[in-house]
Design an enzyme around this catalytic site. Structure first.
Site, PDB file in Angstrom:
ATOM      1  N   LYS A  41       0.865  -1.190   0.000  1.00 39.37           N
ATOM      2  CA  LYS A  41       0.000   0.000   0.000  1.00 39.37           C
ATOM      3  C   LYS A  41       0.888   1.222   0.000  1.00 39.37           C
ATOM      4  O   LYS A  41       2.007   1.195   0.526  1.00 39.37           O
ATOM      5  CB  LYS A  41      -0.872   0.025   1.255  1.00 39.37           C
ATOM      6  CG  LYS A  41      -2.081   0.909   1.111  1.00 39.37           C
ATOM      7  CD  LYS A  41      -3.158   0.157   0.373  1.00 39.37           C
ATOM      8  CE  LYS A  41      -4.466   0.882   0.294  1.00 39.37           C
ATOM      9  NZ  LYS A  41      -5.527  -0.057  -0.104  1.00 39.37           N
TER      10      LYS A  41
HETATM   11  N1  GLU Z   1      -7.222   0.097  -3.287  1.00 42.70           N
HETATM   12  C1  GLU Z   1      -7.996  -1.063  -3.596  1.00 42.70           C
HETATM   13  C2  GLU Z   1      -8.066  -1.989  -2.394  1.00 42.70           C
HETATM   14  O1  GLU Z   1      -7.867  -1.585  -1.274  1.00 42.70           O
HETATM   15  C3  GLU Z   1      -7.543  -1.743  -4.868  1.00 42.70           C
HETATM   16  C4  GLU Z   1      -6.141  -2.245  -4.874  1.00 42.70           C
HETATM   17  C5  GLU Z   1      -5.688  -2.766  -6.236  1.00 42.70           C
HETATM   18  O2  GLU Z   1      -6.481  -2.851  -7.146  1.00 42.70           O
HETATM   19  O3  GLU Z   1      -4.498  -3.104  -6.326  1.00 42.70           O
HETATM   20  O4  GLU Z   1      -8.395  -3.145  -2.518  1.00 42.70           O
END
Ligand code: GLU
Length: 428
Positions: A118
């Protein structure tokens, strides 16, 4: 290896305002039920890499402001790390660490070949011009040039970012490599190699999970009422897809407050209102305005928290009337609230399952980019719906087998998969 002598003792719940501790409390419970060995426990709980960068950006007024940016790679045991980039004033390293770990478990729950990561920047994108955001995104990408990569770490949108920001990231990364590399990021605009169905993928997965859970609880969707907290990408699209399928959405909310109409809210009209009103529901008159938090306690069948972490806590969980909670946001329930929900026999479909539709279609986007081929919407939706339904069933069965909640069931499925893979790969 560092010893953690009490790792098999009942986990103390210490999640006061720290989402990483909240994540670890659940991890501990699942690890105990699985009888995870100490070495694997220690490997899986520690993030692989944490990067913090300072990002000087010239603002429109000519002043230089220095922003703080983060990227945490929690694990790459299952494959390249995957996870979004968050722009928000509350972004901090503990939050990013928790969100990165949740991505590891989320990818494992839906069985896609990614680890978890993240990123985030502490900023308020609502108070910045498009030019300022673009410079910030390009500076962040440049600082993370050695971290990102289609086989290393693949970012995506999260709160406060969307296809526009992903396009800037892809462009900056591609320029630095002297060629177009669109598989380095997902959630891109369609013309840059984005996937059909990606924008609504998380909301669609929430809808599929809600239907799967309603079936188990024998709730008739045509007679069900639902409150949705948060009206961003996940909240508004979950609401729209459920509304289209006959579920009565009686309350919605955003930063301007909550809006309640027991007769049901016309969701496409609310979305159109928001889009014509600088992105907020402020002044929405087709429903009664109530306090934002009150939405959580309404007499509804289904509650969908799709805003932020730690909104359902020890302090307010006893007031919830819904029979079913489906977590569109990451971490909306703090660990200390789990027990209260279980005692009240409220079924909570956990974040790492319920909102995994987004990363699933991100995976399809990456697959299409690498194939150099575009799938039709039909194929994307059919395959992601199947993954969501199968994953729900897998988690449901694990919860039944270990006589625990769906949340711990999801952690069990995820930890078991990552632990097995780790054992085959081995360490030093
Ligand atoms: N931000 C989204 C999540 O928390 C998508 C992450 C992604 O597609 O890599 O799942």
């Amino acid at each position: 290896m560092a010893s953690n002598s009490n790792y098999l003792e009942p986990a103390p719940i210490h999640d006061k305002g720290n989402p990483f501790d909240s994540m670890m409390s659940r991890f501990d419970v699942a690890a105990q039920l699985l009888g995870l060995d100490e070495a694997t426990y220690n490997v899986l709980k520690s993030p692989n890499k944490q990067v913090i960068v300072s990002l000087p950006v010239t603002m429109d007024d000519g002043n230089v402001r220095v922003f703080e940016g983060y990227r945490v790679i929690h694990s790459n045991i299952l494959g390249p790390a995957k996870g979004g980039i968050r722009f928000d004033m509350d972004v901090n390293i503990d939050e990013v660490k928790a969100l990165a770990a949740w991505m590891t478990w989320k990818c494992a729950v839906v069985d896609i070949p990614y680890g978890g990561a993240k990123g985030g920047i502490t900023c308020n994108p609502r108070a910045m011009s498009a030019g300022e955001i673009e410079r910030l995104m390009r500076a962040y990408t440049m600082s993370m040039m050695d971290v990102f990569g289609p086989d290393k770490d693949i970012p995506a949108p999260d709160m406060g970012t969307g296809p526009r920001e992903m396009a800037w990231l892809m462009d900056e990364y591609s320029k630095a490599h002297g060629m177009t590399i669109n598989a380095v990021v997902t959630g891109k605009p369609l013309v840059l190699g984005g996937s059909l169905g990606r924008v609504e993928a998380t909301g669609r997965g929430v809808m599929v999970s809600t239907f799967a859970a309603m079936e188990k609880l024998k709730i008739n969707p045509y007679q069900a009422s639902c409150a949705v907290q948060g009206f961003g990408n996940v909240g508004s699209l979950s609401a729209r897809l459920l509304h289209e399928r006959g579920v009565k959405i009686v309350a919605i909310s955003d930063i301007s407050g909550a809006y309640y109409n027991p007769e049901g809210i016309d969701i496409p009209a609310a979305i159109a209102y928001r889009d014509g009103n600088k992105g907020t529901l402020a002044g929405f008159t087709a429903a009664e305005k109530i306090d934002g938090e009150e939405l959580l306690f309404l007499p509804v069948d289904v509650l969908i928290p799709a805003a932020k972490e730690d909104v359902i806590t020890e302090a307010n969980a006893h007031k919830i009337q819904a029979r079913l909670i489906v977590e569109g946001a990451n971490g909306p329930t703090s660990a200390s609230a789990d027990k209260i929900l279980a005692e009240k026999e409220i079924m909570a479909v956990p974040d790492i399952l319920a909102n995994a539709g987004g990363v699933t279609v991100s995976y399809f986007e990456w697959v299409q980019n690498r194939l150099g081929y575009k799938w039709g919407l039909d194929r994307v939706q059919r395959r992601s719906d199947r993954i969501m339904k199968d994953s729900f069933e897998r988690v449901y069965q694990a919860a039944a087998k270990y006589n625990t909640t769906l949340r711990i069931g999801a952690y069990i499925v995820a930890i078991e998969k990552v632990a097995q893979t780790y054992h085959f790969r081995g360490g030093y």
